[in-house]
Design a protein around this motif. Structure first.
Motif, short mmCIF file in Angstrom:
data_model
loop_
_atom_site.label_atom_id
_atom_site.label_comp_id
_atom_site.label_asym_id
_atom_site.label_seq_id
_atom_site.Cartn_x
_atom_site.Cartn_y
_atom_site.Cartn_z
N GLN A 256 0.82 -1.21 0.00
CA GLN A 256 0.00 0.00 0.00
C GLN A 256 0.86 1.27 0.00
OE1 GLN A 256 -2.79 -0.16 3.27
NE2 GLN A 256 -3.39 -2.26 2.81
N THR B 27 -1.32 2.86 -2.65
CA THR B 27 -1.91 4.20 -2.53
C THR B 27 -0.86 5.30 -2.46
OG1 THR B 27 -2.03 4.01 -0.11
CG2 THR B 27 -3.96 3.29 -1.35
N SER C 91 -5.34 2.36 -7.34
CA SER C 91 -5.67 2.95 -6.04
C SER C 91 -4.73 4.08 -5.64
CB SER C 91 -5.63 1.87 -4.94
OG SER C 91 -6.55 0.83 -5.22
#
Length: 347
Positions: free
Chosen positions: A150, A174, A195
């Motif tokens: 992430q 992200t 994302s």
């Protein structure tokens, strides 16, 4: 009798969440002293003597700032591994074979090179979410990075190119910090990052804006490159973009298509230290505009407001125009109606 009880909590609180840009900045500093000399032996898996494994937090192993030159043995229970601020030179394929439960792996400020990271070193980390590799000597992305990532920080290395294979399948990513490398082109490598919300690719050698940027971006940082023009409909494809920084580039008026920045949703735009001679038109919803150190010769009120009345006016709060070729006398007297919320105008 009055009893005063003082709880000395400050020594127990981690030094985080107070950095303006990065809530995890406390990880970059010197060796943590929070759990000095604490050793844990959980489920028969001993903590290496050189590291700290607090009994109250057995999922973490602190090996930061210990002068390590090689990877320590890692108990399988460990989820949060802190190896930053060492002199580790390699991550062999076998180094993390027992650490398949890792969620955070902090290896910034070491001496890693791309050749000394095994091609399968990260392959079995199927739950890894956060990987910090900044401030090493990498010339490319490591192979087989976990698709669960992430937050990937690989800035301040020597990376020259980003290929589609480097980021393929990273649907959960992200945050990508890629700044302060030597990247000249990323092609369409970033398009697959569905994302991605924060992309920092500043301080590289880009001559143009990367193609096919992810539509979900919230923050885009392109400053300190060699970009001299922007593509048509540069910001038109984004749905959530609020912060754009293109300072310290080579932008000219000719290189910015009409109404490029006249898009709703944008909160902050930094075009300082370029070669602009005019103020580009911006949306009335923009709140912070930085244009200092350009070559602007005229204050064009129409760049901020095409119509001015009770409900139509600029939401601009900060306007930096210092270091240009205009003065306070060049600002029209009726600008107060359009820029009625601008409490900080610097010329």
């Amino acid at each position: 009798m009055r009893v005063v009880i003082v709880f000395l909590l400050s020594a127990l609180l981690p030094l985080c969440c107070c950095h303006a840009r990065d809530p995890f900045a406390w990880l970059y500093g010197p060796q943590s002293q929070r759990f000095a000399s604490l050793q844990a032996n959980t489920n028969g898996q001993e903590c290496p003597d050189v590291c700290d494994c607090p009994p109250t937090f057995p999922a973490a192993m602190y090996c930061d700032g210990r002068g390590l030159t090689a990877m320590p043995s890692i108990p399988s229970r460990v989820k949060y591994l802190y190896l930053q601020n060492n002199a580790i030179t390699a991550v062999p394929d076998s180094a993390l074979v027992n650490a398949t439960n890792l969620v955070w792996l902090m290896m910034h400020y070491n001496q890693l090179t791309s050749d000394t990271i095994g091609k399968k070193a990260f392959q079995q980390l199927e739950g890894l979410e956060r990987l910090y590799l900044q401030h090493n000597n990498l010339t490319g992305f490591p192979s087989n990075l976990p698709r669960t990532l992430q937050d990937l920080r690989i800035n301040n290395n020597k990376i020259e190119k980003v290929t589609p294979a480097d980021l393929e399948g990273m649907d959960n990513l992200t945050i990508l910090y890629l700044h302060d490398n030597s990247v000249t082109d990323v092609g369409t490598s970033l398009k697959a990052l569905k994302s991605l919300m924060l992309l920092d690719i500043s301080g590289n050698k880009l001559t143009k804006v990367p193609d096919a940027l992810p539509e979900q971006l919230h923050q885009l940082y392109l400053q300190s490159n060699s970009i001299d023009s922007l593509p048509e409909d540069f910001l038109g494809g984004f749905t959530q973009l609020q912060y754009v920084r293109i300072a310290h580039n080579q932008l000219t008026d000719k290189g910015i298509p009409a109404n490029t920045f006249n898009v709703t949703g944008l909160v902050e735009l930094d075009l300082s230290y370029n070669k602009l001679e005019r103020i580009p038109p911006v949306s009335t919803t923009l709140e912070h505009l930085y244009l200092q150190a350009n070559q602007i010769k005229e204050f064009t009120l129409g760049s901020f407001c095409s119509i001015v009345d009770v409900t139509n006016f600029s939401k601009l709060q900060t306007l930096r125009l210092d270091g240009n070729e205009i003065s306070l006398q060049d600002i029209p007297t009726d600008s107060a109606l359009c820029l009625r919320l601008a409490s900080n105008i610097k010329v």
